[in-house]
Scaffold this motif. Structure first.
Motif, PDB file in Angstrom:
ATOM      1  N   PRO A   1       0.833  -1.202   0.000  1.00  0.00           N
ATOM      2  CA  PRO A   1       0.000   0.000   0.000  1.00  0.00           C
ATOM      3  C   PRO A   1       0.871   1.256   0.000  1.00  0.00           C
ATOM      4  CG  PRO A   1      -0.898  -1.612   1.514  1.00  0.00           C
ATOM      5  CD  PRO A   1       0.405  -2.166   1.039  1.00  0.00           C
TER       6      PRO A   1
ATOM      7  N   ASN B   1      -1.438  -2.624  -3.517  1.00  0.00           N
ATOM      8  CA  ASN B   1      -2.741  -3.087  -3.032  1.00  0.00           C
ATOM      9  C   ASN B   1      -2.580  -3.579  -1.602  1.00  0.00           C
ATOM     10  OD1 ASN B   1      -1.797  -5.739  -3.146  1.00  0.00           O
ATOM     11  ND2 ASN B   1      -3.002  -6.301  -4.928  1.00  0.00           N
ATOM     12  N   ALA B   2      -3.711  -3.855  -0.954  1.00  0.00           N
ATOM     13  CA  ALA B   2      -3.706  -4.129   0.480  1.00  0.00           C
ATOM     14  C   ALA B   2      -2.925  -5.377   0.844  1.00  0.00           C
ATOM     15  CB  ALA B   2      -5.144  -4.239   0.992  1.00  0.00           C
ATOM     16  N   SER B   3      -2.878  -6.364  -0.051  1.00  0.00           N
ATOM     17  CA  SER B   3      -2.190  -7.623   0.247  1.00  0.00           C
ATOM     18  C   SER B   3      -0.795  -7.696  -0.352  1.00  0.00           C
ATOM     19  CB  SER B   3      -3.026  -8.806  -0.250  1.00  0.00           C
ATOM     20  OG  SER B   3      -3.291  -8.681  -1.625  1.00  0.00           O
TER      21      SER B   3
ATOM     22  N   GLY C   1       1.205   0.017   9.937  1.00  0.00           N
ATOM     23  CA  GLY C   1       0.536   0.172   8.663  1.00  0.00           C
ATOM     24  C   GLY C   1       0.551   1.590   8.126  1.00  0.00           C
TER      25      GLY C   1
ATOM     26  N   LEU D   1       2.976  -9.413   2.634  1.00  0.00           N
ATOM     27  CA  LEU D   1       2.021  -9.333   3.729  1.00  0.00           C
ATOM     28  C   LEU D   1       2.081 -10.643   4.501  1.00  0.00           C
ATOM     29  CD1 LEU D   1      -0.310  -7.855   5.192  1.00  0.00           C
ATOM     30  CD2 LEU D   1      -1.879  -9.043   3.650  1.00  0.00           C
TER      31      LEU D   1
END
Length: 553
Positions: A238, A275-277, A331, A403
């Protein structure tokens, strides 16, 4: 701890803005290729001797197949040898996408030969019309021509022993320049096929391999694929603090000699893909994010470790590969606040453990890790200086984002063993529980740290997925050669797609390796040639099978 592989890839406004910047630099996003031609030369034995009755059938810059043949035919099938028919007609290449290089054929006929063709060079010429460029690249093809006597190293499809065609892992990537921008041609490998008809891109679910098994008395076809790689590798975490898709994101120039993480060199992109993952880069060309191996599962004492695999590279004037890592506990970006950092180096390809301190009292269920590797001569620069930070461009190397999640293991193992028999190596494992497990993969490698090749074509299904009850399984690897030490690793796959790799075991099948030779009439004794070692990927493993039973305690 597991690595998630969620295949979502949203674009953001910052990514689009950075794309405009990249386009302005003049990097070509698509090339028009009018013809591929391949010319054979320099056929030789392992000892450098010219093969018996060698014959080259080459026509330059045409749409015909070119061949190299050798030996005295035993039957009407003719000499044994290779053929290559390059991809013809105008077609578009998008850098980073795999395309058809041409059709490869092994004409595997029974022959008599004193000197066996083990190695031959294939000069591949790409003729581009947009832009107008002609470039030639030289690759070596290896032939493991087995004697037609039992036991057969690769099976016996048509009676006599099968052979093996190999693209040696030691052949480096080769680079050329378009408008001052270096592009790298990578041959990704073979996909065998009975008809010889080759699609423009690999079929869904098929992965090119660096070798394939060929049957005697038959024409063995394979589609040969390649890709042109753009010169920059980006992260995919991210975009906190602009570290993936900002004005100066973390990125590396891809070079043919630089170091990289895992077993696959960076595939090159034109933008970061956050992206988030942290899986955006996984879907670009191929999944090159394979440097992470394992991590500490207990950070409660305020410290922990991560193990990564590092390819040293061959950059001139450099004696080590420097690795840098950041753990984003909150994060909010790598290296921000009280995040943990670590650095280390290798002087030879292998695994590296990175140690971290300053872990928080409360560990999140999941977290992001950024890894960067670069070459250096002498002591590695400190973190955060000279560009060794979460952002910025490095001249070579690779960047990977992962991740990680601190969930219980999907499968708790009771045992994992291997035993040899005349049929091959039988692998057996038992689970204590199979919480959230969907199935298993079996991997084989030449060393305890890989590189690994997956043996099973399809997932080995769990007997009791999601159950706290254990089960027992067996699986036969019939391709293991006698006298060779193999390493096997078991990987469980969770219901969510996450994978966990367990510690490997080693097995050495009994017996002596087969001699690689053929003899002519009247020869006093056959020549014996070295057995190939250190090949990164293995094919022809589909004949294996497994059995399973429920384990009731």
């Amino acid at each position: 701890m597991k690595l998630y592989r969620n295949r979502k890839n949203p674009l953001r406004a910052g990514v689009i803005a950075f794309l405009i910047v990249i386009l302005a630099t003049g990097v070509a996003l698509a090339l028009t290729l009018s013809n591929v031609d391949g010319v054979w030369s320099n056929a030789r034995t392992y000892a450098g001797v010219t093969p018996s009755s060698i014959e080259y059938i080459n026509t330059l810059s045409t749409t015909d197949e070119n061949q190299v043949r050798y030996g005295t035919p035993v039957t009407s099938g003719g000499k044994s040898g290779f053929g290559f028919d390059g991809n013809d007609g105008d077609f578009t290449i998008v850098p980073g996408e795999v395309f058809l290089l041409g059709k490869f054929t092994h004409y595997n006929n029974p022959i008599y030969a004193t000197n066996i063709m083990n190695l031959v060079d294939l000069d591949v010429t790409l003729n581009l019309t947009d832009p107008a460029i002609e470039e030639t690249f030289t690759f070596t093809v290896e032939l493991d021509e087995t004697p037609n006597s039992t036991p057969c190293a690769y099976g016996a499809t048509n009676g006599p022993c099968d052979d093996r065609v190999i693209l040696p892992a030691s052949i480096p990537d080769q680079t050329f320049t378009i408008d001052g921008v270096p592009y790298t041609l990578q041959i990704t490998g073979f996909i065998p096929g009975d008809s010889g008809a080759c699609p423009a891109t690999p079929p869904v679910g098929s992965t090119p391999q660096t070798d394939y098994i060929t049957a005697e008395r038959t024409n063995n076809y394979a589609c040969m694929y390649a890709q042109l790689v753009l010169p920059v590798d980006f992260g995919d975490a991210p975009d906190a603090a602009g570290q993936t898709a900002g004005a100066d994101p973390g990125r590396h120039n891809i070079t043919a000699t630089g170091p990289y993480l895992g077993t696959i060199r960076g595939d090159g992109e034109i933008i970061g893909q956050p992206n988030a993952s942290a899986t955006g880069d996984d879907t670009s060309a191929f999944d090159d994010e394979d440097g992470f191996i394992a991590a500490d599962t207990n950070w409660d004492d305020g410290s922990g470790w991560i193990t990564v695999q590092v390819n040293r590279g061959t950059a001139a004037g450099a004696d080590r590969a420097c690795v840098y890592a950041w753990i984003d506990w909150a994060g909010d970006g790598f290296g921000v606040g009280s995040d943990s950092t670590s650095q280390g180096y290798v002087t030879a390809t292998g695994n590296l453990q990175l140690n971290f301190a300053d872990a928080p009292t409360s560990i999140p269920n999941s977290l992001l890790v950024r890894l960067r590797v670069r070459s250096n001569n002498g002591a590695c620069p400190a973190l955060g200086t000279a560009g060794n930070a979460p952002t910025g461009l490095w001249a070579d190397g690779e960047i990977e984002d992962h991740l990680l999640t601190f969930n219980p293991l999907a499968a708790e193992l009771a045992s994992f063993t291997g035993a040899t028999s005349p049929e091959g190596v039988t692998l057996a494992w038992e689970t204590v529980s199979e919480t959230d497990v969907a199935g298993f993969n079996l991997l084989r490698g030449d060393t305890s740290s890989g590189p690994w090749a997956q043996l099973n074509l399809d997932l080995i299904p769990a007997i009791a997925p999601g159950s706290a009850q254990g089960s027992a399984y067996t699986w036969l690897d019939p391709t293991a050669a006698p006298g060779t030490t193999y390493f096997y690793a078991l990987e469980d796959v969770g219901l969510d797609g996450a994978t966990t790799r367990h510690d490997p075991i080693s097995v050495t099948p009994a017996g002596e390796p087969n001699a690689v030779s053929l003899s002519a009439f009247g020869a006093a004794s056959p020549a014996v040639w070295p057995v190939l070692a250190g090949v990164a990927a293995m094919a022809g493993l589909a004949a294996a099978g497994f059995a399973r039973r429920r384990r009731d305690d």
